[in-house]
Enzyme design. Structure first.
Site, short mmCIF file in Angstrom:
data_model
loop_
_atom_site.label_atom_id
_atom_site.label_comp_id
_atom_site.label_asym_id
_atom_site.label_seq_id
_atom_site.Cartn_x
_atom_site.Cartn_y
_atom_site.Cartn_z
N ARG A 3 12.16 -1.75 10.44
CA ARG A 3 11.20 -1.33 11.47
C ARG A 3 11.07 -2.40 12.54
O ARG A 3 11.10 -3.59 12.24
CB ARG A 3 9.83 -1.09 10.82
CG ARG A 3 9.75 0.20 10.06
CD ARG A 3 8.53 0.30 9.19
NE ARG A 3 7.30 -0.23 9.76
CZ ARG A 3 6.11 -0.14 9.17
NH1 ARG A 3 6.00 0.47 8.00
NH2 ARG A 3 5.04 -0.65 9.72
N ARG A 36 0.77 -8.60 13.73
CA ARG A 36 0.09 -7.66 12.83
C ARG A 36 -0.88 -8.39 11.90
O ARG A 36 -1.95 -7.88 11.60
CB ARG A 36 1.12 -6.87 12.01
CG ARG A 36 1.85 -5.85 12.85
CD ARG A 36 3.11 -5.38 12.18
NE ARG A 36 2.86 -4.53 11.04
CZ ARG A 36 3.76 -4.31 10.08
NH1 ARG A 36 4.93 -4.89 10.13
NH2 ARG A 36 3.48 -3.52 9.08
N LYS A 95 0.82 -1.22 0.00
CA LYS A 95 0.00 0.00 0.00
C LYS A 95 0.86 1.27 0.00
O LYS A 95 0.59 2.19 -0.76
CB LYS A 95 -0.91 0.03 1.24
CG LYS A 95 -1.86 -1.15 1.34
CD LYS A 95 -2.84 -0.98 2.50
CE LYS A 95 -2.21 -0.93 3.87
NZ LYS A 95 -1.56 -2.19 4.30
N ARG A 142 11.80 -6.04 4.25
CA ARG A 142 11.57 -4.61 4.03
C ARG A 142 12.58 -3.75 4.81
O ARG A 142 12.93 -4.05 5.94
CB ARG A 142 10.15 -4.26 4.50
CG ARG A 142 9.77 -2.84 4.23
CD ARG A 142 8.29 -2.70 4.13
NE ARG A 142 7.64 -2.70 5.43
CZ ARG A 142 6.36 -2.41 5.58
NH1 ARG A 142 5.60 -2.15 4.54
NH2 ARG A 142 5.82 -2.42 6.77
N ARG A 146 -8.78 1.10 9.82
CA ARG A 146 -8.36 -0.27 10.11
C ARG A 146 -9.38 -0.97 10.99
O ARG A 146 -9.19 -2.13 11.33
CB ARG A 146 -7.03 -0.25 10.84
CG ARG A 146 -5.80 -0.52 9.97
CD ARG A 146 -4.59 -0.33 10.84
NE ARG A 146 -3.40 -1.01 10.46
CZ ARG A 146 -2.38 -0.46 9.81
NH1 ARG A 146 -2.47 0.76 9.36
NH2 ARG A 146 -1.28 -1.15 9.59
P1 AMP Z 1 1.59 0.82 8.94
O1 AMP Z 1 2.78 1.64 8.59
O2 AMP Z 1 0.36 1.22 8.18
O3 AMP Z 1 1.85 -0.67 8.86
O4 AMP Z 1 1.25 1.13 10.47
C1 AMP Z 1 2.19 0.88 11.49
C2 AMP Z 1 1.52 0.82 12.84
O5 AMP Z 1 0.90 2.08 13.13
C3 AMP Z 1 0.40 -0.22 12.97
O6 AMP Z 1 0.88 -1.51 13.24
C4 AMP Z 1 -0.36 0.38 14.16
O7 AMP Z 1 0.34 0.16 15.37
C5 AMP Z 1 -0.29 1.88 13.87
N1 AMP Z 1 -1.42 2.29 13.02
C6 AMP Z 1 -1.36 2.74 11.73
N2 AMP Z 1 -2.57 3.03 11.25
C7 AMP Z 1 -3.44 2.75 12.25
C8 AMP Z 1 -4.85 2.81 12.35
N3 AMP Z 1 -5.62 3.21 11.32
N4 AMP Z 1 -5.40 2.45 13.54
C9 AMP Z 1 -4.65 2.05 14.58
N5 AMP Z 1 -3.32 1.94 14.54
C10 AMP Z 1 -2.70 2.28 13.38
#
Ligand code: AMP
Length: 209
Positions: free
Chosen positions: A155, A166, A13, A122, A88
Site C-alpha cells: 500500500r 499515520r 486489527k 505488509r 478514529r
Molecule cells: P486503515 O486501512 O484502517 O489503515 O485505513 C487507511 C486509511 O483510510 C487511513 O490512513 C485514512 O486515510 C483512511 N481512514 C480509514 N478509516 C478512517 C476513519 N475512521 N476516519 C478517517 N479516515 C479513515
C-alpha cells in the site's frame, strides 16, 4: 456482538477482524477497506479520498461518518459487527453513539518499533484485501496471493514516510479514544505483540462470557 477494534495502524486489527468475522459470524467493517474499494472503482468518493489515503491523513469526519452510517444500515450488520478503523476521532465516536450501542472496544496495544516493522513488511492482495507480512505471515508463494494467485502489492501508505505520518495522526486524533471508551467502561486492552493466532486467542478470552 457489536465491537470496535481500536489501536494504532499495524497493530493487527484487520488480520484479527478477519478471524473474528468467521468465528463470530458477524461482518467485518473496515473503513480503510471501504475507502480502498471506492478508490479502485473510481467512484466520486474514491477520487475525493485517494490523495488523503496516500498521505496517511484522515478523511473528513462528515464523509467517513456518512459512509459508516450507510454500511451499518445494511441488514447483515443488524445483530453484530466488527468496526475496524472506525471511530478514529472523538467526533466519529460521538456520531457512532447515535447509530448503535457497543458491547466492547478492543484496544490493540503495541510499541512503535513493532508497528513500523509490521507495516513496512505488509503486503496485500488488491482484489480481496487479504493481508500478509513478508516475515510474519508470508504467502505460500512469495509475492502472490494464496487463493487468487494475484501479485501482492504494498500500500502507498505503508511506505516509510506515510507510516510516520499515520503514527503521528494516530497519536493526535485517535489515542484520545482510549480514555473516551475507558471512561465508558467499554475498553478492553489486548497485547498485540504476538502472532495472529496468539492475539486472536486473547481476544476470544476477553470476549468469552
Ligand atoms: P486503515 O486501512 O484502517 O489503515 O485505513 C487507511 C486509511 O483510510 C487511513 O490512513 C485514512 O486515510 C483512511 N481512514 C480509514 N478509516 C478512517 C476513519 N475512521 N476516519 C478517517 N479516515 C479513515
Amino acid at each position: 456482538m457489536k465491537l470496535v477494534f481500536l489501536g494504532p495502524p499495524g497493530a493487527g486489527k484487520g488480520t484479527i477482524a478477519a478471524l473474528a468475522k468467521e468465528h463470530y459470524q458477524i461482518p467485518h467493517i473496515s473503513t480503510g477497506d471501504l475507502f480502498r474499494a471506492h478508490i479502485k472503482e473510481h467512484t466520486p468518493l474514491g477520487l475525493e479520498v485517494e490523495a488523503i489515503l496516500g498521505r496517511g491523513d484522515l478523511v473528513p469526519d462528515s464523509v467517513t461518518v456518512e459512509m459508516v452510517r450507510q454500511r451499518l444500515g445494511e441488514p447483515d450488520a443488524a445483530d453484530g459487527f466488527i468496526l475496524d478503523g472506525f471511530p478514529r476521532t472523538i467526533a466519529q465516536a460521538d456520531a457512532l453513539k447515535g447509530m448503535s450501542g457497543l458491547d466492547g472496544v478492543i484496544n490493540f496495544v503495541l510499541d512503535d518499533e513493532v508497528i513500523i516493522a509490521r507495516l513496512s513488511g505488509r503486503r496485500m492482495c488488491k482484489s480481496t484485501g487479504r493481508i500478509y507480512h513478508i516475515l510474519y505471515n508470508p504467502p505460500k508463494r512469495e509475492g502472490f496471493d494464496d487463493e487468487t494467485g494475484e501479485p501482492l502489492i504494498q500500500r502507498a501508505d505503508d511506505q516509510i514516510e506515510a507510516i510516520h505520518n499515520r503514527l503521528e495522526v494516530y497519536q493526535r486524533q485517535t489515542f484520545p479514544l482510549i480514555d473516551y471508551y475507558r471512561e465508558r467502561n467499554l475498553l478492553i486492552d489486548v497485547d498485540a505483540s504476538g502472532s495472529p493466532d496468539e492475539i486472536f486467542a486473547l481476544v476470544k478470552e476477553v470476549l468469552a462470557p
